[in-house]
Design an enzyme around this catalytic site. Structure first.
Site, PDB file in Angstrom:
ATOM      1  N   LEU A  65     -33.545  -9.422 -22.666  1.00 47.64           N
ATOM      2  CA  LEU A  65     -32.280  -8.690 -22.690  1.00 47.64           C
ATOM      3  C   LEU A  65     -32.079  -8.051 -24.055  1.00 47.64           C
ATOM      4  CD1 LEU A  65     -29.802 -11.201 -20.977  1.00 47.64           C
ATOM      5  CD2 LEU A  65     -31.113  -9.350 -19.904  1.00 47.64           C
ATOM      6  N   ASP A  66     -31.409  -6.890 -24.075  1.00 48.20           N
ATOM      7  CA  ASP A  66     -31.004  -6.284 -25.340  1.00 48.20           C
ATOM      8  C   ASP A  66     -30.108  -7.254 -26.110  1.00 48.20           C
ATOM      9  OD1 ASP A  66     -32.274  -3.907 -24.681  1.00 48.20           O
ATOM     10  OD2 ASP A  66     -30.470  -3.051 -23.770  1.00 48.20           O
ATOM     11  N   ARG A  67     -30.016  -7.048 -27.412  1.00 45.20           N
ATOM     12  CA  ARG A  67     -29.185  -7.905 -28.255  1.00 45.20           C
ATOM     13  C   ARG A  67     -27.760  -8.047 -27.696  1.00 45.20           C
ATOM     14  NH1 ARG A  67     -28.575  -8.635 -34.232  1.00 45.20           N
ATOM     15  NH2 ARG A  67     -30.292  -7.181 -34.546  1.00 45.20           N
ATOM     16  N   THR A  69     -26.596  -7.420 -24.631  1.00 48.05           N
ATOM     17  CA  THR A  69     -26.463  -7.823 -23.232  1.00 48.05           C
ATOM     18  C   THR A  69     -26.440  -9.339 -23.156  1.00 48.05           C
ATOM     19  OG1 THR A  69     -27.666  -5.853 -22.498  1.00 48.05           O
ATOM     20  CG2 THR A  69     -27.458  -7.660 -20.924  1.00 48.05           C
TER      21      THR A  69
END
Length: 249
Positions: A65-67, A69
């Site tokens: 996951l993105d930072r 998210t």
């Protein structure tokens, strides 16, 4: 499912000899991406499973996951399970569902976006190196969307918002955020694909400010990895407090 392990940064939702499912908060990197990174989810899990690692375990992130998210992350515990789970992701055997808070009220309750994605800097001048977008020369990308609710917030002068459930059918970087913005419903708090990419450039320069708060409403993009399904196994993580609070106001 009740968390098995917890520290101030994340919780472990479930585990087996082959995998771990963790619930990651926003603002925590999934794994290091350059020297000198702040602590990451992978760092924390390697600390928790230090004994297993000393005896041959090898933890790898499968559903990164993105930072910003939040939500469920699947990790493997060995090179063999990394291979098997990666193949399961590629074949679509692992299903993912996300929840997103977006600006606007879609006219349809369900829709699908089938629109290729690439990094925009490959085809045009781009002020943000990592920004991606819909382009005919991009890689095939598909996402299904379903409206869970439509609401207004008195604190934003009655602005209209929706809670959207997203089903990514491919796995491109930033895919859900791009496809929602492409549909005309950018994710609340999205510095790159929201109302103005200048918000991202300003954030990099100044950090989070009151001015950015008024424009973006949340200090991270409101995207949450809500559910993972793999065969008969299924895991779910409730919305974190910032997104749940946004819905409640």
């Amino acid at each position: 499912m009740t968390s098995l392990l917890f520290n101030p940064e994340f919780s472990v939702v479930d585990e087996s000899p082959d995998w771990i499912v963790a619930d990651k908060p926003a603002h925590l990197l999934s794994h290091p991406n350059k020297p000198g990174n702040p602590p990451t989810l992978l760092d924390g899990l390697e600390g928790l499973y230090a004994f297993e690692i000393a005896n041959g375990a090898q933890i790898s992130v499968i559903t990164r996951l993105d930072r910003d998210t939040s939500g469920l992350v699947l990790l493997a515990k060995s090179s063999e399970s990394t291979r098997d789970l990666s193949l399961a992701i590629q074949s679509g055997a692992i299903e993912k569902e996300y929840l997103a808070l977006v600006w606007g009220w879609p006219s349809e309750d369900e829709w699908e976006v089938d629109a290729p994605i690439l990094r925009l800097g490959e085809v045009e001048e781009a002020r943000i190196w990592l920004k991606r977008g819909v382009h005919r020369d991009g890689k095939a990308s598909r996402t299904r969307f379903r409206v869970e609710s439509r609401f207004e917030r008195s604190t934003t002068n009655g602005s209209r918002f929706s809670l959207i459930r997203a089903f990514p059918l491919t796995g491109r970087m930033h895919q859900i955020r791009i496809h929602l913005a492409h549909s005309g419903f950018p994710v609340v708090g999205d510095k790159i694909y929201g109302p103005d990419e200048q918000n991202y450039l300003e954030f990099i320069e100044t950090g989070w400010t009151e001015s950015l708060s008024k424009r973006l409403l949340l200090d991270r993009h409101a995207l949450h990895a809500h559910r993972l399904r793999f065969g008969e196994l299924e895991w779910e993580a409730p919305l974190h407090s910032d997104m749940a609070g946004f819905l409640a106001i």
